[in-house]
Design a protein around this motif. Sequence first.
Motif, PDB file in Angstrom:
ATOM      1  N   GLY A  44      72.012 116.972  52.268  1.00  0.00           N
ATOM      2  CA  GLY A  44      70.633 117.482  52.714  1.00  0.00           C
ATOM      3  C   GLY A  44      71.041 118.840  53.389  1.00  0.00           C
ATOM      4  N   ASN A  45      70.037 119.604  53.975  1.00  0.00           N
ATOM      5  CA  ASN A  45      70.117 120.887  54.721  1.00  0.00           C
ATOM      6  C   ASN A  45      70.807 120.738  55.645  1.00  0.00           C
ATOM      7  OD1 ASN A  45      68.927 121.968  52.306  1.00  0.00           O
ATOM      8  ND2 ASN A  45      67.023 121.918  53.289  1.00  0.00           N
ATOM      9  N   LYS A  46      71.778 121.294  56.068  1.00  0.00           N
ATOM     10  CA  LYS A  46      72.630 121.271  57.230  1.00  0.00           C
ATOM     11  C   LYS A  46      72.780 122.899  58.027  1.00  0.00           C
ATOM     12  CE  LYS A  46      76.049 118.611  57.945  1.00  0.00           C
ATOM     13  NZ  LYS A  46      75.788 117.386  58.744  1.00  0.00           N
ATOM     14  N   SER A  68      73.307 121.174  51.206  1.00  0.00           N
ATOM     15  CA  SER A  68      72.426 121.201  50.206  1.00  0.00           C
ATOM     16  C   SER A  68      71.519 122.792  50.598  1.00  0.00           C
ATOM     17  CB  SER A  68      71.171 120.286  50.003  1.00  0.00           C
ATOM     18  OG  SER A  68      71.769 119.127  49.472  1.00  0.00           O
ATOM     19  N   SER A  69      72.259 123.262  51.501  1.00  0.00           N
ATOM     20  CA  SER A  69      71.646 124.654  51.760  1.00  0.00           C
ATOM     21  C   SER A  69      71.990 125.694  50.958  1.00  0.00           C
ATOM     22  CB  SER A  69      72.090 124.869  53.364  1.00  0.00           C
ATOM     23  OG  SER A  69      71.490 124.097  54.312  1.00  0.00           O
ATOM     24  N   VAL A  80      78.246 126.730  51.881  1.00  0.00           N
ATOM     25  CA  VAL A  80      78.310 126.586  50.451  1.00  0.00           C
ATOM     26  C   VAL A  80      77.331 125.538  50.047  1.00  0.00           C
ATOM     27  CG1 VAL A  80      80.010 125.896  48.770  1.00  0.00           C
ATOM     28  CG2 VAL A  80      80.716 127.410  50.769  1.00  0.00           C
ATOM     29  N   PRO A  81      76.486 125.579  49.138  1.00  0.00           N
ATOM     30  CA  PRO A  81      75.993 124.558  48.303  1.00  0.00           C
ATOM     31  C   PRO A  81      76.836 123.426  47.819  1.00  0.00           C
ATOM     32  CG  PRO A  81      75.029 126.554  47.308  1.00  0.00           C
ATOM     33  CD  PRO A  81      76.202 126.822  48.151  1.00  0.00           C
ATOM     34  N   LEU A  86      81.155 120.669  44.400  1.00  0.00           N
ATOM     35  CA  LEU A  86      81.413 119.734  43.423  1.00  0.00           C
ATOM     36  C   LEU A  86      81.925 120.169  42.214  1.00  0.00           C
ATOM     37  CD1 LEU A  86      78.398 117.137  44.241  1.00  0.00           C
ATOM     38  CD2 LEU A  86      80.830 117.062  44.836  1.00  0.00           C
ATOM     39  N   LEU A  87      81.549 121.345  41.768  1.00  0.00           N
ATOM     40  CA  LEU A  87      82.143 122.063  40.549  1.00  0.00           C
ATOM     41  C   LEU A  87      83.668 122.052  40.607  1.00  0.00           C
ATOM     42  CD1 LEU A  87      79.848 124.690  39.804  1.00  0.00           C
ATOM     43  CD2 LEU A  87      79.802 122.526  38.565  1.00  0.00           C
ATOM     44  N   THR A  88      84.216 122.133  41.844  1.00  0.00           N
ATOM     45  CA  THR A  88      85.674 122.186  41.780  1.00  0.00           C
ATOM     46  C   THR A  88      86.524 121.028  41.722  1.00  0.00           C
ATOM     47  OG1 THR A  88      85.599 121.993  44.366  1.00  0.00           O
ATOM     48  CG2 THR A  88      85.496 124.209  43.553  1.00  0.00           C
TER      49      THR A  88
END
Length: 89
Positions: A44-46, A68-69, A80-81, A86-88
């Motif tokens: 979510g947006n934090k 998710s921001s 950081v989105p 998760l790409l790392t």
Amino acid sequence: SILTRQGLATMVGGLSITYDGADNGADFIISNDSRRICIEVGYGNKKPKQANASKVRHKCVYGITVSSSPLSKSTDSVMVPLSYFLLTA
């Protein structure tokens, strides 16, 4: 990890990984001998509120919020989105 849930620190490559157990504390505080970084992770947006509160409490050099921001930064805080993070993996 089980170590952070039990409030224990672990040393990995000279880094200590702990957490802020206070209300609204960051999920992780990573430190070496001279610097600390606090990290808050969530869906979510934090807002950077938790990371910034821990940053002040633990005298961290900056805070990182992963959520998710959208990607953004201020003087001492980075958002950081979650998709980037998760790409790392």
